[in-house]
Design a protein around this motif. Structure first.
Motif, PDB file in Angstrom:
ATOM      1  N   ASP A  24       0.862  -1.185   0.000  1.00 31.36           N
ATOM      2  CA  ASP A  24       0.000   0.000   0.000  1.00 31.36           C
ATOM      3  C   ASP A  24       0.895   1.229   0.000  1.00 31.36           C
ATOM      4  OD1 ASP A  24      -1.912   1.911   0.139  1.00 31.36           O
ATOM      5  OD2 ASP A  24      -2.942   1.056   1.865  1.00 31.36           O
ATOM      6  N   CYS A  53       5.897  -6.406  11.239  1.00 33.91           N
ATOM      7  CA  CYS A  53       5.100  -5.290  10.762  1.00 33.91           C
ATOM      8  C   CYS A  53       3.719  -5.416  11.387  1.00 33.91           C
ATOM      9  CB  CYS A  53       4.994  -5.323   9.241  1.00 33.91           C
ATOM     10  SG  CYS A  53       4.020  -3.955   8.572  1.00 33.91           S
ATOM     11  N   PHE A  54       3.233  -4.327  11.985  1.00 30.82           N
ATOM     12  CA  PHE A  54       1.921  -4.373  12.616  1.00 30.82           C
ATOM     13  C   PHE A  54       1.281  -2.998  12.604  1.00 30.82           C
ATOM     14  CE2 PHE A  54       5.298  -4.024  15.707  1.00 30.82           C
ATOM     15  CZ  PHE A  54       4.930  -2.965  16.509  1.00 30.82           C
ATOM     16  N   ASP A  55      -0.026  -2.990  12.805  1.00 32.01           N
ATOM     17  CA  ASP A  55      -0.802  -1.753  12.862  1.00 32.01           C
ATOM     18  C   ASP A  55      -1.097  -1.423  14.310  1.00 32.01           C
ATOM     19  OD1 ASP A  55      -0.998  -1.573  10.069  1.00 32.01           O
ATOM     20  OD2 ASP A  55      -2.691  -2.936  10.049  1.00 32.01           O
ATOM     21  N   THR A  56      -1.134  -0.147  14.622  1.00 34.56           N
ATOM     22  CA  THR A  56      -1.468   0.285  15.979  1.00 34.56           C
ATOM     23  C   THR A  56      -2.587   1.314  15.904  1.00 34.56           C
ATOM     24  OG1 THR A  56       0.071   2.131  15.978  1.00 34.56           O
ATOM     25  CG2 THR A  56       0.935   0.019  16.738  1.00 34.56           C
ATOM     26  N   GLN A  57      -3.141   1.588  17.052  1.00 36.70           N
ATOM     27  CA  GLN A  57      -4.120   2.658  17.188  1.00 36.70           C
ATOM     28  C   GLN A  57      -3.772   3.395  18.469  1.00 36.70           C
ATOM     29  OE1 GLN A  57      -7.769   0.511  17.403  1.00 36.70           O
ATOM     30  NE2 GLN A  57      -8.010   0.398  15.202  1.00 36.70           N
ATOM     31  N   ASP A 112       0.439   4.368   2.368  1.00 36.42           N
ATOM     32  CA  ASP A 112       0.621   4.305   3.820  1.00 36.42           C
ATOM     33  C   ASP A 112       1.949   4.942   4.219  1.00 36.42           C
ATOM     34  OD1 ASP A 112      -1.725   3.108   4.461  1.00 36.42           O
ATOM     35  OD2 ASP A 112      -0.899   1.117   4.795  1.00 36.42           O
ATOM     36  N   PHE A 115       4.882   4.852   7.366  1.00 38.15           N
ATOM     37  CA  PHE A 115       5.376   3.870   8.320  1.00 38.15           C
ATOM     38  C   PHE A 115       6.302   4.508   9.344  1.00 38.15           C
ATOM     39  CE2 PHE A 115       4.208   1.366   4.696  1.00 38.15           C
ATOM     40  CZ  PHE A 115       3.795   0.153   5.205  1.00 38.15           C
ATOM     41  N   THR A 122       1.779   7.884  12.561  1.00 36.20           N
ATOM     42  CA  THR A 122       1.424   6.786  11.677  1.00 36.20           C
ATOM     43  C   THR A 122       0.919   5.614  12.496  1.00 36.20           C
ATOM     44  OG1 THR A 122       2.337   5.123  10.188  1.00 36.20           O
ATOM     45  CG2 THR A 122       3.873   6.175  11.649  1.00 36.20           C
ATOM     46  N   SER A 123       0.110   4.781  11.878  1.00 35.44           N
ATOM     47  CA  SER A 123      -0.388   3.613  12.590  1.00 35.44           C
ATOM     48  C   SER A 123       0.242   2.319  12.078  1.00 35.44           C
ATOM     49  CB  SER A 123      -1.909   3.521  12.467  1.00 35.44           C
ATOM     50  OG  SER A 123      -2.264   3.352  11.119  1.00 35.44           O
ATOM     51  N   ARG A 124       1.125   2.412  11.092  1.00 39.25           N
ATOM     52  CA  ARG A 124       1.835   1.227  10.576  1.00 39.25           C
ATOM     53  C   ARG A 124       3.250   1.239  11.131  1.00 39.25           C
ATOM     54  NH1 ARG A 124       0.115  -1.289   5.722  1.00 39.25           N
ATOM     55  NH2 ARG A 124       0.931  -2.984   6.940  1.00 39.25           N
TER      56      ARG A 124
END
Length: 129
Positions: free
Chosen positions: A20, A102-106, A23, A25, A84-86
């Motif tokens: 993507d 690699c992970f997504d966060t909030q 996005d 990072f 960023t959330s990635r």
């Protein structure tokens, strides 16, 4: 050789980030030695990574052995320096292995860091499970 290993990591980073391209990072790097992190930065992170926020643990925390990526991410979030959330985490593991995740966060996932000046008498670190 070290440069070859870093170029393999670069190829994996390109694969991850090309899924993507819109996005952005944050890449957290903990290779235990500031000199290794600088070689990594100069070898891997060049033009292709213009949207990357690079966080070298050696430039962020004093104790790199105790600086886990979640702690560094919580610090960045607490000081509003994470936009960023990635997240991609690259760290040196036991046996001279390099780990990449690699992970997504909030924002809602981060807890406020608890700080204390209390000294624990029985504070030991172990790698035994």
């Amino acid at each position: 050789h070290l440069t070859d290993a870093f170029m393999e990591i670069k190829a994996e980073l390109i694969k991850i980030m090309s899924k993507d391209p819109n996005d952005s990072f944050t890449i957290c790097v903990n290779l235990m030695l500031p000199s290794l992190e600088k070689v990594f930065k100069n070898t891997v992170l060049v033009d292709e990574f213009s949207k990357v926020k690079l966080v070298l643990h050696s430039e962020t925390v004093a104790n790199m052995m105790g600086a886990t990526t979640p702690h560094v991410l919580a610090m960045l979030n607490e000081h509003a320096r994470m936009n960023t959330s990635r997240v991609i985490s690259i760290s040196l593991g036991e046996g001279l292995s390099i780990n990449l995740a690699c992970f997504d966060t909030q924002d809602t996932l981060f807890l406020k860091t608890m700080k204390t000046k209390q000294v624990f008498d029985n504070g030991q670190v172990t790698h035994e499970m």
